[in-house]
Design a protein around this motif. Structure first.
Motif, PDB file in Angstrom:
ATOM      1  N   LEU A 280     -98.733   3.513   9.304  1.00  6.04           N
ATOM      2  CA  LEU A 280    -100.124   3.711   8.901  1.00  6.04           C
ATOM      3  C   LEU A 280    -101.053   3.630  10.108  1.00  6.04           C
ATOM      4  CD1 LEU A 280    -102.225   4.062   6.648  1.00  6.04           C
ATOM      5  CD2 LEU A 280    -102.304   1.573   6.456  1.00  6.04           C
ATOM      6  N   GLY A 281    -100.812   2.652  10.990  1.00  7.29           N
ATOM      7  CA  GLY A 281    -101.626   2.527  12.184  1.00  7.29           C
ATOM      8  C   GLY A 281    -101.573   3.768  13.055  1.00  7.29           C
TER       9      GLY A 281
ATOM     10  N   ASP B 238     -99.527 -13.255  -2.827  1.00  4.48           N
ATOM     11  CA  ASP B 238     -99.497 -13.203  -1.366  1.00  4.48           C
ATOM     12  C   ASP B 238     -98.830 -11.927  -0.880  1.00  4.48           C
ATOM     13  OD1 ASP B 238    -100.483 -16.030  -0.704  1.00  4.48           O
ATOM     14  OD2 ASP B 238     -98.821 -16.431  -2.075  1.00  4.48           O
ATOM     15  N   ILE B 239     -97.707 -11.597  -1.481  1.00  2.00           N
ATOM     16  CA  ILE B 239     -96.964 -10.411  -1.043  1.00  2.00           C
ATOM     17  C   ILE B 239     -97.803  -9.158  -1.226  1.00  2.00           C
ATOM     18  CG2 ILE B 239     -94.933  -8.985  -1.467  1.00  2.00           C
ATOM     19  CD1 ILE B 239     -93.449 -11.549  -2.290  1.00  2.00           C
ATOM     20  N   SER B 240     -98.437  -9.042  -2.378  1.00  2.00           N
ATOM     21  CA  SER B 240     -99.244  -7.861  -2.653  1.00  2.00           C
ATOM     22  C   SER B 240    -100.463  -7.792  -1.747  1.00  2.00           C
ATOM     23  CB  SER B 240     -99.683  -7.860  -4.126  1.00  2.00           C
ATOM     24  OG  SER B 240    -100.393  -6.685  -4.436  1.00  2.00           O
ATOM     25  N   CYS B 241    -101.194  -8.881  -1.657  1.00  2.00           N
ATOM     26  CA  CYS B 241    -102.443  -8.858  -0.898  1.00  2.00           C
ATOM     27  C   CYS B 241    -102.229  -8.703   0.597  1.00  2.00           C
ATOM     28  CB  CYS B 241    -103.260 -10.115  -1.190  1.00  2.00           C
ATOM     29  SG  CYS B 241    -104.001 -10.147  -2.847  1.00  2.00           S
ATOM     30  N   VAL B 242    -101.163  -9.284   1.139  1.00  2.04           N
ATOM     31  CA  VAL B 242    -101.007  -9.213   2.589  1.00  2.04           C
ATOM     32  C   VAL B 242    -100.667  -7.802   3.057  1.00  2.04           C
ATOM     33  CG1 VAL B 242     -98.519  -9.723   2.887  1.00  2.04           C
ATOM     34  CG2 VAL B 242    -100.186 -10.546   4.575  1.00  2.04           C
ATOM     35  N   THR B 243    -100.019  -7.010   2.232  1.00  7.13           N
ATOM     36  CA  THR B 243     -99.759  -5.628   2.651  1.00  7.13           C
ATOM     37  C   THR B 243    -101.072  -4.868   2.791  1.00  7.13           C
ATOM     38  OG1 THR B 243     -99.419  -4.839   0.370  1.00  7.13           O
ATOM     39  CG2 THR B 243     -97.474  -5.593   1.587  1.00  7.13           C
ATOM     40  N   THR B 244    -102.032  -5.146   1.908  1.00  7.16           N
ATOM     41  CA  THR B 244    -103.342  -4.503   1.998  1.00  7.16           C
ATOM     42  C   THR B 244    -104.165  -5.092   3.128  1.00  7.16           C
ATOM     43  OG1 THR B 244    -103.282  -4.210  -0.408  1.00  7.16           O
ATOM     44  CG2 THR B 244    -105.373  -3.816   0.686  1.00  7.16           C
ATOM     45  N   VAL B 245    -104.198  -6.415   3.230  1.00 11.66           N
ATOM     46  CA  VAL B 245    -105.009  -7.068   4.261  1.00 11.66           C
ATOM     47  C   VAL B 245    -104.524  -6.692   5.654  1.00 11.66           C
ATOM     48  CG1 VAL B 245    -105.608  -9.299   5.275  1.00 11.66           C
ATOM     49  CG2 VAL B 245    -105.728  -8.986   2.802  1.00 11.66           C
ATOM     50  N   SER B 246    -103.222  -6.662   5.863  1.00 10.80           N
ATOM     51  CA  SER B 246    -102.707  -6.280   7.187  1.00 10.80           C
ATOM     52  C   SER B 246    -103.074  -4.837   7.523  1.00 10.80           C
ATOM     53  CB  SER B 246    -101.185  -6.490   7.254  1.00 10.80           C
ATOM     54  OG  SER B 246    -100.512  -5.712   6.281  1.00 10.80           O
TER      55      SER B 246
ATOM     56  N   LEU C 254    -105.896  -3.302   6.293  1.00  9.99           N
ATOM     57  CA  LEU C 254    -107.331  -3.362   6.583  1.00  9.99           C
ATOM     58  C   LEU C 254    -107.580  -3.849   7.998  1.00  9.99           C
ATOM     59  CD1 LEU C 254    -108.671  -4.862   3.231  1.00  9.99           C
ATOM     60  CD2 LEU C 254    -109.347  -2.656   4.208  1.00  9.99           C
ATOM     61  N   ASN C 255    -106.753  -4.782   8.448  1.00 11.19           N
ATOM     62  CA  ASN C 255    -106.905  -5.357   9.786  1.00 11.19           C
ATOM     63  C   ASN C 255    -106.750  -4.309  10.884  1.00 11.19           C
ATOM     64  OD1 ASN C 255    -107.112  -7.698  11.614  1.00 11.19           O
ATOM     65  ND2 ASN C 255    -104.951  -7.312  12.033  1.00 11.19           N
ATOM     66  N   VAL C 256    -106.048  -3.222  10.584  1.00  7.87           N
ATOM     67  CA  VAL C 256    -105.885  -2.138  11.550  1.00  7.87           C
ATOM     68  C   VAL C 256    -107.227  -1.493  11.861  1.00  7.87           C
ATOM     69  CG1 VAL C 256    -104.881   0.149  11.906  1.00  7.87           C
ATOM     70  CG2 VAL C 256    -103.503  -1.671  10.890  1.00  7.87           C
ATOM     71  N   VAL C 257    -108.075  -1.365  10.849  1.00  5.86           N
ATOM     72  CA  VAL C 257    -109.343  -0.646  11.023  1.00  5.86           C
ATOM     73  C   VAL C 257    -110.557  -1.565  11.107  1.00  5.86           C
ATOM     74  CG1 VAL C 257    -108.631   1.587  10.122  1.00  5.86           C
ATOM     75  CG2 VAL C 257    -109.259  -0.214   8.520  1.00  5.86           C
ATOM     76  N   VAL C 258    -110.455  -2.738  10.484  1.00  4.54           N
ATOM     77  CA  VAL C 258    -111.519  -3.742  10.573  1.00  4.54           C
ATOM     78  C   VAL C 258    -110.844  -5.068  10.905  1.00  4.54           C
ATOM     79  CG1 VAL C 258    -113.452  -4.899   9.422  1.00  4.54           C
ATOM     80  CG2 VAL C 258    -112.907  -2.515   8.841  1.00  4.54           C
ATOM     81  N   PRO C 259    -110.665  -5.373  12.183  1.00  2.00           N
ATOM     82  CA  PRO C 259    -109.944  -6.585  12.571  1.00  2.00           C
ATOM     83  C   PRO C 259    -110.551  -7.843  11.954  1.00  2.00           C
ATOM     84  CG  PRO C 259    -110.244  -5.152  14.466  1.00  2.00           C
ATOM     85  CD  PRO C 259    -111.045  -4.553  13.349  1.00  2.00           C
ATOM     86  N   ILE C 260    -109.680  -8.755  11.574  1.00  2.00           N
ATOM     87  CA  ILE C 260    -110.123 -10.003  10.956  1.00  2.00           C
ATOM     88  C   ILE C 260    -110.830 -10.851  12.003  1.00  2.00           C
ATOM     89  CG2 ILE C 260    -109.371 -12.106   9.793  1.00  2.00           C
ATOM     90  CD1 ILE C 260    -106.921 -10.499   8.808  1.00  2.00           C
ATOM     91  N   ASP C 261    -112.095 -11.144  11.759  1.00  2.00           N
ATOM     92  CA  ASP C 261    -112.899 -11.911  12.695  1.00  2.00           C
ATOM     93  C   ASP C 261    -112.382 -13.344  12.804  1.00  2.00           C
ATOM     94  OD1 ASP C 261    -115.465 -13.688  13.341  1.00  2.00           O
ATOM     95  OD2 ASP C 261    -115.866 -11.645  14.038  1.00  2.00           O
ATOM     96  N   ALA C 262    -112.591 -13.944  13.972  1.00  2.00           N
ATOM     97  CA  ALA C 262    -112.118 -15.305  14.217  1.00  2.00           C
ATOM     98  C   ALA C 262    -112.754 -16.319  13.276  1.00  2.00           C
ATOM     99  CB  ALA C 262    -112.398 -15.697  15.668  1.00  2.00           C
ATOM    100  N   LYS C 263    -113.891 -15.974  12.688  1.00  2.05           N
ATOM    101  CA  LYS C 263    -114.546 -16.914  11.769  1.00  2.05           C
ATOM    102  C   LYS C 263    -113.739 -17.129  10.489  1.00  2.05           C
ATOM    103  CE  LYS C 263    -117.467 -13.374   9.615  1.00  2.05           C
ATOM    104  NZ  LYS C 263    -118.845 -12.849   9.475  1.00  2.05           N
ATOM    105  N   PHE C 264    -112.836 -16.197  10.184  1.00  2.50           N
ATOM    106  CA  PHE C 264    -112.001 -16.328   8.995  1.00  2.50           C
ATOM    107  C   PHE C 264    -110.737 -17.108   9.375  1.00  2.50           C
ATOM    108  CE2 PHE C 264    -114.336 -12.269   8.193  1.00  2.50           C
ATOM    109  CZ  PHE C 264    -115.112 -12.738   7.127  1.00  2.50           C
ATOM    110  N   ILE C 265    -110.911 -18.371   9.607  1.00  3.05           N
ATOM    111  CA  ILE C 265    -109.834 -19.208  10.139  1.00  3.05           C
ATOM    112  C   ILE C 265    -108.661 -19.302   9.168  1.00  3.05           C
ATOM    113  CG2 ILE C 265    -109.229 -21.537  10.896  1.00  3.05           C
ATOM    114  CD1 ILE C 265    -112.176 -21.832  11.781  1.00  3.05           C
ATOM    115  N   LYS C 266    -108.937 -19.590   7.914  1.00  2.98           N
ATOM    116  CA  LYS C 266    -107.880 -19.750   6.921  1.00  2.98           C
ATOM    117  C   LYS C 266    -107.156 -18.434   6.670  1.00  2.98           C
ATOM    118  CE  LYS C 266    -108.466 -24.118   6.078  1.00  2.98           C
ATOM    119  NZ  LYS C 266    -107.428 -25.107   6.444  1.00  2.98           N
TER     120      LYS C 266
END
Length: 221
Positions: free
Chosen positions: A208-209, A161-169, A171-183
């Motif tokens: 980074l942002g 979780d720690i590793s992936c969330v730094t990358t996912v957060s 990615l979210n800056v440039v490709v926002p997480i769509d509402a369909k990805f509820i989980k």
């Protein structure tokens, strides 16, 4: 002598190491490496890390590159009970954590880097359809994993979780997480509330942002 971490806050992998150290309650010494100023190519740094990447761990005479290897090392050597929680000894649980870390290394982070390079070095003024689709696909992988558990590797927070969330957060800056990805959104929001995220991920994420937004505006002008 404390563990030394060479880092740049904007780097998601470096943030993962800093966050892991905080969760473990580990006192570390940090040294800044400015990637934009090419400090990673200085001879003294290349001597320690021929890959010229951050983060880099120095523990006495022991040198280790790659954030995934580093966080496993920190949890295993210095983690105590907290390390055993973040990186359980059960071989099946550990294997799931490894798979998620390899997903970060082989899919999530490379797709982020492809976008950063296009913006910073190829004058892209937006994220093209192919790269957006690649990120959306990666979000879908994570969404599927999170359907069966609140965390990426089970019922509790782990290194995955720690590793992936730094990358996912990032990615979210440039490709926002769509509402369909509820989980996926629930997972990110849960981790956002934790002190290690606030203290060690958010500052570098903001850096980074700002970096990416500067180039996006410049490239669009």
């Amino acid at each position: 002598m404390p563990v030394i971490i060479y880092k740049m806050n904007a780097s998601p992998p470096a943030r993962a190491v800093l966050a892991t150290a905080e969760v473990l309650g580990l006192e570390i010494e940090t040294r800044e490496v400015s990637i934009p100023n090419k400090e990673q190519f200085k001879p003294e740094y290349l001597e320690k890390n021929p890959l010229h990447t951050v983060p880099l761990l120095e523990d006495g005479n022991f040198i280790l590159a790659d954030s995934h290897a580093i966080i496993i090392y920190l949890a295993s050597k210095y983690g105590g009970d907290k390390g055993a929680s973040l990186y359980p000894s059960d071989i099946q649980q550990r294997s799931i954590i490894h798979q998620r870390l390899f997903l970060d290394a082989s899919i999530l982070f490379p797709r982020l880097i492809a976008i950063i390079k296009a913006i910073a070095y190829e004058n892209a003024a937006s994220v093209d359809e192919k790269k957006t689709a690649d990120v959306e696909e990666a979000y879908g992988f994570l969404e599927k994993y999170l359907e069966s558990s609140p965390f990426l590797a089970g019922e509790q927070l782990t290194l995955a979780d720690i590793s992936c969330v730094t990358t996912v957060s990032s990615l979210n800056v440039v490709v926002p997480i769509d509402a369909k990805f509820i989980k996926l959104q629930e997972w990110v929001n849960n981790l956002k509330s934790q002190s290690w995220y606030v203290n060690k991920n958010e500052p570098g994420l903001n850096d980074l942002g700002g970096f990416l937004n500067f180039f996006l505006k410049k490239n669009a002008a």
